[in-house]
Scaffold this motif. Structure first.
Motif, PDB file in Angstrom:
ATOM      1  N   ASP A 107      29.006  31.593  38.429  1.00  0.00           N
ATOM      2  CA  ASP A 107      29.433  32.928  38.844  1.00  0.00           C
ATOM      3  C   ASP A 107      30.125  32.828  40.193  1.00  0.00           C
ATOM      4  OD1 ASP A 107      29.752  35.665  39.191  1.00  0.00           O
ATOM      5  OD2 ASP A 107      27.617  36.086  39.442  1.00  0.00           O
ATOM      6  N   LEU A 108      31.335  33.338  40.269  1.00  0.00           N
ATOM      7  CA  LEU A 108      32.102  33.367  41.509  1.00  0.00           C
ATOM      8  C   LEU A 108      32.185  34.826  41.937  1.00  0.00           C
ATOM      9  CD1 LEU A 108      33.571  31.513  43.459  1.00  0.00           C
ATOM     10  CD2 LEU A 108      35.609  31.756  42.072  1.00  0.00           C
ATOM     11  N   ARG A 109      31.526  35.152  43.068  1.00  0.00           N
ATOM     12  CA  ARG A 109      31.357  36.544  43.481  1.00  0.00           C
ATOM     13  C   ARG A 109      32.146  36.865  44.743  1.00  0.00           C
ATOM     14  NH1 ARG A 109      25.639  39.344  43.086  1.00  0.00           N
ATOM     15  NH2 ARG A 109      26.234  38.810  40.967  1.00  0.00           N
ATOM     16  N   ALA A 110      32.827  38.008  44.731  1.00  0.00           N
ATOM     17  CA  ALA A 110      33.523  38.527  45.911  1.00  0.00           C
ATOM     18  C   ALA A 110      32.562  39.445  46.658  1.00  0.00           C
ATOM     19  CB  ALA A 110      34.766  39.297  45.500  1.00  0.00           C
ATOM     20  N   VAL A 111      32.388  39.208  47.972  1.00  0.00           N
ATOM     21  CA  VAL A 111      31.512  40.039  48.792  1.00  0.00           C
ATOM     22  C   VAL A 111      32.245  40.447  50.066  1.00  0.00           C
ATOM     23  CG1 VAL A 111      29.393  38.967  47.905  1.00  0.00           C
ATOM     24  CG2 VAL A 111      30.430  38.089  49.992  1.00  0.00           C
ATOM     25  N   GLY A 112      31.780  41.504  50.674  1.00  0.00           N
ATOM     26  CA  GLY A 112      32.385  41.966  51.930  1.00  0.00           C
ATOM     27  C   GLY A 112      33.198  43.222  51.711  1.00  0.00           C
ATOM     28  N   ASP A 113      34.405  43.231  52.215  1.00  0.00           N
ATOM     29  CA  ASP A 113      35.285  44.397  52.127  1.00  0.00           C
ATOM     30  C   ASP A 113      36.022  44.368  50.785  1.00  0.00           C
ATOM     31  OD1 ASP A 113      36.416  46.756  52.947  1.00  0.00           O
ATOM     32  OD2 ASP A 113      37.840  45.839  54.332  1.00  0.00           O
ATOM     33  N   VAL A 114      35.270  44.562  49.701  1.00  0.00           N
ATOM     34  CA  VAL A 114      35.789  44.487  48.337  1.00  0.00           C
ATOM     35  C   VAL A 114      36.072  45.904  47.847  1.00  0.00           C
ATOM     36  CG1 VAL A 114      35.283  43.758  45.976  1.00  0.00           C
ATOM     37  CG2 VAL A 114      34.511  42.359  47.904  1.00  0.00           C
ATOM     38  N   LEU A 115      37.351  46.150  47.509  1.00  0.00           N
ATOM     39  CA  LEU A 115      37.802  47.482  47.112  1.00  0.00           C
ATOM     40  C   LEU A 115      38.443  47.449  45.725  1.00  0.00           C
ATOM     41  CD1 LEU A 115      39.462  48.369  50.525  1.00  0.00           C
ATOM     42  CD2 LEU A 115      37.206  49.085  49.723  1.00  0.00           C
ATOM     43  N   ARG A 116      38.520  48.597  45.100  1.00  0.00           N
ATOM     44  CA  ARG A 116      39.056  48.737  43.736  1.00  0.00           C
ATOM     45  C   ARG A 116      40.433  48.087  43.570  1.00  0.00           C
ATOM     46  NH1 ARG A 116      40.556  54.316  40.492  1.00  0.00           N
ATOM     47  NH2 ARG A 116      41.965  53.305  39.046  1.00  0.00           N
ATOM     48  N   ASP A 117      41.334  48.308  44.505  1.00  0.00           N
ATOM     49  CA  ASP A 117      42.706  47.828  44.366  1.00  0.00           C
ATOM     50  C   ASP A 117      42.815  46.306  44.331  1.00  0.00           C
ATOM     51  OD1 ASP A 117      43.390  50.466  44.402  1.00  0.00           O
ATOM     52  OD2 ASP A 117      44.226  50.453  46.426  1.00  0.00           O
ATOM     53  N   GLN A 118      41.805  45.609  44.770  1.00  0.00           N
ATOM     54  CA  GLN A 118      41.835  44.148  44.811  1.00  0.00           C
ATOM     55  C   GLN A 118      41.266  43.504  43.549  1.00  0.00           C
ATOM     56  OE1 GLN A 118      39.226  44.443  48.237  1.00  0.00           O
ATOM     57  NE2 GLN A 118      40.618  43.071  49.327  1.00  0.00           N
ATOM     58  N   LEU A 119      40.519  44.239  42.768  1.00  0.00           N
ATOM     59  CA  LEU A 119      39.707  43.648  41.704  1.00  0.00           C
ATOM     60  C   LEU A 119      40.515  42.914  40.638  1.00  0.00           C
ATOM     61  CD1 LEU A 119      36.968  46.399  41.275  1.00  0.00           C
ATOM     62  CD2 LEU A 119      36.925  44.339  42.694  1.00  0.00           C
ATOM     63  N   ASP A 140      34.465  54.292  39.859  1.00  0.00           N
ATOM     64  CA  ASP A 140      35.872  54.202  40.235  1.00  0.00           C
ATOM     65  C   ASP A 140      36.316  52.742  40.292  1.00  0.00           C
ATOM     66  OD1 ASP A 140      38.340  55.432  41.057  1.00  0.00           O
ATOM     67  OD2 ASP A 140      37.920  54.670  43.078  1.00  0.00           O
ATOM     68  N   ALA A 141      35.470  51.877  40.829  1.00  0.00           N
ATOM     69  CA  ALA A 141      35.813  50.457  40.929  1.00  0.00           C
ATOM     70  C   ALA A 141      35.986  49.824  39.545  1.00  0.00           C
ATOM     71  CB  ALA A 141      34.747  49.717  41.725  1.00  0.00           C
ATOM     72  N   LEU A 142      35.194  50.243  38.581  1.00  0.00           N
ATOM     73  CA  LEU A 142      35.331  49.712  37.216  1.00  0.00           C
ATOM     74  C   LEU A 142      36.745  49.934  36.677  1.00  0.00           C
ATOM     75  CD1 LEU A 142      31.943  50.639  35.550  1.00  0.00           C
ATOM     76  CD2 LEU A 142      32.914  48.345  35.732  1.00  0.00           C
ATOM     77  N   LYS A 143      37.361  51.045  37.068  1.00  0.00           N
ATOM     78  CA  LYS A 143      38.731  51.335  36.630  1.00  0.00           C
ATOM     79  C   LYS A 143      39.714  50.306  37.174  1.00  0.00           C
ATOM     80  CE  LYS A 143      37.757  56.248  36.406  1.00  0.00           C
ATOM     81  NZ  LYS A 143      37.963  57.546  37.051  1.00  0.00           N
ATOM     82  N   GLY A 144      39.397  49.700  38.306  1.00  0.00           N
ATOM     83  CA  GLY A 144      40.251  48.676  38.887  1.00  0.00           C
ATOM     84  C   GLY A 144      40.294  47.403  38.074  1.00  0.00           C
ATOM     85  N   LEU A 145      39.348  47.240  37.168  1.00  0.00           N
ATOM     86  CA  LEU A 145      39.328  46.056  36.301  1.00  0.00           C
ATOM     87  C   LEU A 145      39.860  46.347  34.901  1.00  0.00           C
ATOM     88  CD1 LEU A 145      35.923  44.629  37.442  1.00  0.00           C
ATOM     89  CD2 LEU A 145      38.130  43.486  37.670  1.00  0.00           C
ATOM     90  N   GLU A 146      40.199  47.606  34.622  1.00  0.00           N
ATOM     91  CA  GLU A 146      40.671  47.970  33.288  1.00  0.00           C
ATOM     92  C   GLU A 146      42.156  47.717  33.094  1.00  0.00           C
ATOM     93  OE1 GLU A 146      39.519  52.023  32.794  1.00  0.00           O
ATOM     94  OE2 GLU A 146      37.401  51.535  32.627  1.00  0.00           O
ATOM     95  N   GLY A 147      42.957  47.896  34.119  1.00  0.00           N
ATOM     96  CA  GLY A 147      44.396  47.745  33.980  1.00  0.00           C
ATOM     97  C   GLY A 147      44.877  46.402  34.489  1.00  0.00           C
TER      98      GLY A 147
END
Length: 174
Positions: A107-119, A140-147
């Motif tokens: 598992d490679l995890r992003a932590v810190g200042d993680v926002l929807r637009d970056q996902l 809202d963040a889940l939507k960043g991984l849909e498109g």
């Protein structure tokens, strides 16, 4: 990390029961939980204290070199990469190196200042889970991984460029 999203069979999900806890160097280790430790603390536990490499996750900061994990790359269950600011993109390069050069499969995890637009970009660089900032909505963040799933260039998530993928589909239809 109750604001954690993860990819399960290629689908983004809210990981409500995520056991991983990010532990700073001054904190005690949690009992019964899974700890994510700084690289220095993790190395001390493994190299000095003789702890098993798979017992904890590792947090790499922006200045840490991913190659330091190479001797244990097949035994570490989780590597977290720190985004101290949304403007700091060094973790994208670290993620790509861990997936492509060092063949990290965990598992490679992003932590810190993680926002929807970056996902979406994080996913293409090889991230499989995302600890979204606590002040942001998980829904809202889940939507960043849909498109944005169809990109032209190859990536850590899909190494073949689009023209090769399309060519293979056309050849299968013939």
């Amino acid at each position: 990390m109750n604001n954690t999203l993860g990819m399960i069979d290629g689908v983004a999900n809210h990981l409500v029961d995520d056991d991983w806890v990010l532990v700073n160097d001054e904190q005690e280790l949690p009992t019964g939980g899974k700890a994510i430790l700084s690289l220095e603390r993790w190395k001390k536990r493994v190299l000095v204290e003789g702890e098993e490499a798979h017992s904890c996750g590792v947090l790499l900061g922006p200045d840490d070199e991913p190659e330091e994990m190479f001797p244990w790359i097949d035994r570490v269950p989780l590597i977290a990469l720190q985004f101290p600011s949304f403007r700091d993109g060094r973790a994208y390069s670290q993620a790509n190196l861990l997936r492509t050069r060092y063949r990290f499969q965990g598992d490679l995890r992003a932590v810190g200042d993680v926002l929807r637009d970056q996902l979406a970009l994080m996913r293409h660089c090889g991230f499989t889970s995302f600890a979204v900032r606590e002040d942001k909505s998980v829904a809202d963040a889940l939507k960043g991984l849909e498109g944005f799933d169809l990109i032209y260039a190859g990536s850590a998530a899909n190494p073949e460029p689009l023209f090769r993928r399309r060519g293979r589909v056309r050849n299968m239809r013939s």
